[in-house]
Design a protein around this motif. Structure first.
Motif, PDB file in Angstrom:
ATOM      1  N   ASN A  44       1.008  -1.313  -0.072  1.00 43.59           N
ATOM      2  CA  ASN A  44      -0.059  -0.151   0.095  1.00 43.59           C
ATOM      3  C   ASN A  44       0.805   1.301  -0.057  1.00 43.59           C
ATOM      4  N   ALA A  47       0.862   2.872  -3.348  1.00 43.50           N
ATOM      5  CA  ALA A  47      -0.186   2.802  -4.121  1.00 43.50           C
ATOM      6  C   ALA A  47      -0.486   4.229  -4.682  1.00 43.50           C
ATOM      7  N   LYS A  49      -3.487   5.415  -5.493  1.00 40.27           N
ATOM      8  CA  LYS A  49      -4.622   5.964  -4.743  1.00 40.27           C
ATOM      9  C   LYS A  49      -5.444   4.869  -4.006  1.00 40.27           C
ATOM     10  N   GLY A  50      -6.145   5.168  -3.019  1.00 39.03           N
ATOM     11  CA  GLY A  50      -6.986   4.458  -2.206  1.00 39.03           C
ATOM     12  C   GLY A  50      -6.125   3.723  -1.060  1.00 39.03           C
ATOM     13  N   ALA A  51      -4.812   3.726  -0.865  1.00 37.54           N
ATOM     14  CA  ALA A  51      -3.950   3.195   0.029  1.00 37.54           C
ATOM     15  C   ALA A  51      -4.748   2.873   1.490  1.00 37.54           C
ATOM     16  N   GLN A  54      -7.506   0.366   1.620  1.00 37.30           N
ATOM     17  CA  GLN A  54      -6.974  -0.963   1.527  1.00 37.30           C
ATOM     18  C   GLN A  54      -6.266  -1.184   2.772  1.00 37.30           C
TER      19      GLN A  54
END
Lengths: 119, 283
Positions: A44, A47, A49-51, A54
């Motif tokens: 993550n 990442a 986006k969206g770490a 998750q």
């Protein structure tokens, strides 16, 4: 009942990582026994986006009911709230210190994210 | 024939060149303003708008009565746009790239599509110019799907001129992919040269023939010229800085019929582009 702590390392004496979604590890601790499990969050860290989302899903899968961290962004907060996980922000020191503060009832839980996205 | 006007650097004069080309070429043309984050060509072309369409992109919604929390949707999603959180599955529509993967892999058929607004497309016309532009919804991160929708309004039988966004990332590629010619607009400054190199790199990757307009050509230095020569990019037009040009621009006007001979100069540019496209087609 277990709690999750965002961490720079893999044991209870590791300093907390103030970032939640992009912390290298999440330490999931039983605050009574101090038995813990380490979740590798490194996938993550990079990442796009969206770490935080998750990371929230990981915390949820491990069955933690609270998260102790430094900063929690809006999407992570939304995800954690949906999963029924309480969030304590602005926590510092080691993972062990954070769990002790939690056990002593010295942490307050947030009603809102405390940073903007992409912090 | 489809011509994209692009630049790399912002503020080089893309919109000016694209609108003058459209107004002066002497044919019926389609004009697509694909700079959907900040469309400005309408300020100069001043079309009468008669069509407005809101554009949506598909994003998932989950029927929790059917969902078994298996997590296959989150495994396939490359953008963390859907998450299993305890007893619920939560989509994050603003992160979704509309690939449809989650819906395809859901074994229970629990995922259906709903829409996220990308923006609006307005279409109109003015004096033989069929005008279309996209306006990205404020807060929307993804321009390319809206740009592709703008391009769907293209008419195949007439020349189309596309005003591309600046830069070299996805929105620019969406505004250049599959066109017959890219007209790059630059200025002879270190800033203009640096970004031109990036733009030429992108155009070459797409294997599209290109040519160069050097705007404010009497400023800066000669390095843009040397670079164009070394890359084999033909310089099709040079526009020296002209206060009258800038004044007209500041009022949203175009110097078509006045002094300076702009009309015939842009007609020459158009003919050159057409010749280069024909040459490419026969090669």
């Amino acid at each position: 009942m277990k709690i999750a702590v965002s961490s720079t390392g893999t044991d209870l004496d590791s300093p907390i990582d103030p970032r939640f979604g992009r912390a290298p590890y999440l330490v999931v601790v039983d605050p009574q026994t101090l038995h813990f499990e380490v979740v590798d969050n490194s996938a993550n860290m990079n990442a796009a986006k969206g770490a935080g989302i998750q990371a929230a899903a990981s915390v949820s899968q491990k069955g933690a009911k609270a998260l102790l961290t430094g900063y929690c962004g809006p999407k992570a907060f939304q995800a954690l709230t949906a999963a029924g996980i309480k969030v304590a922000n602005d926590v510092s020191g080691t993972v062990r210190d954070a769990v002790a503060s939690y056990n002593d009832g010295r942490l307050s839980f947030a009603d809102n994210p405390n940073v903007d996205g992409h912090w | 024939m489809i011509i994209s006007v692009a630049s790399g650097k912002g503020g080089t004069g893309k919109t000016t060149i694209a609108t003058y080309l459209a107004v002066t070429c002497g044919e019926d043309v389609g004009f697509l303003d694909c700079d959907v984050e900040e469309p400005n060509a309408h300020l100069f072309i001043q079309p009468d708008i008669h069509g407005v369409e809101t554009v949506y992109t598909p994003v998932p919604q989950v029927d929790m009565d059917k969902c078994t929390l298996c997590g296959k949707c989150t495994e396939i999603c490359q953008f963390n746009a859907i998450a299993v959180l305890g007893e619920i599955v939560l989509p994050f529509p603003e992160l979704c790239h509309s690939c449809g993967g989650c819906m395809a892999v859901c074994p229970e058929g629990a995922i259906t599509e709903t829409g996220r607004e990308l923006g609006v497309i307005e279409s109109g016309s003015r004096d033989g110019i069929g005008f279309v532009h996209g306006k990205l919804r404020i807060g929307e991160a993804m321009a390319p799907p809206l740009i592709r929708k703008v391009r769907e309004n293209m008419k195949p039988d007439i020349t189309t001129i596309i005003d591309a966004p600046p830069g070299t990332s996805c929105p620019v590629i969406a505004a250049m992919k599959g066109v017959d010619f890219v007209l790059l607009v630059t200025e002879p400054t270190p800033f203009g040269l640096y970004d031109l190199k990036l733009a030429v790199g992108a155009v070459k990757l797409l294997e599209i023939p290109c040519g160069l307009v050097i705007n404010r050509s009497d400023m800066g230095d000669r390095r843009v010229y040397a670079y164009a020569a070394s890359e084999g990019v033909p310089i099709l037009m040079e526009i020296p800085f002209d206060r009258k040009f800038a004044e007209a621009y500041s009022r949203g006007e175009m110097l078509i019929d006045g002094e300076g001979g702009w009309k015939s100069r842009f007609q020459v540019l158009y003919d050159q582009i057409r010749a280069l496209v024909r040459q490419q087609a026969s090669a």
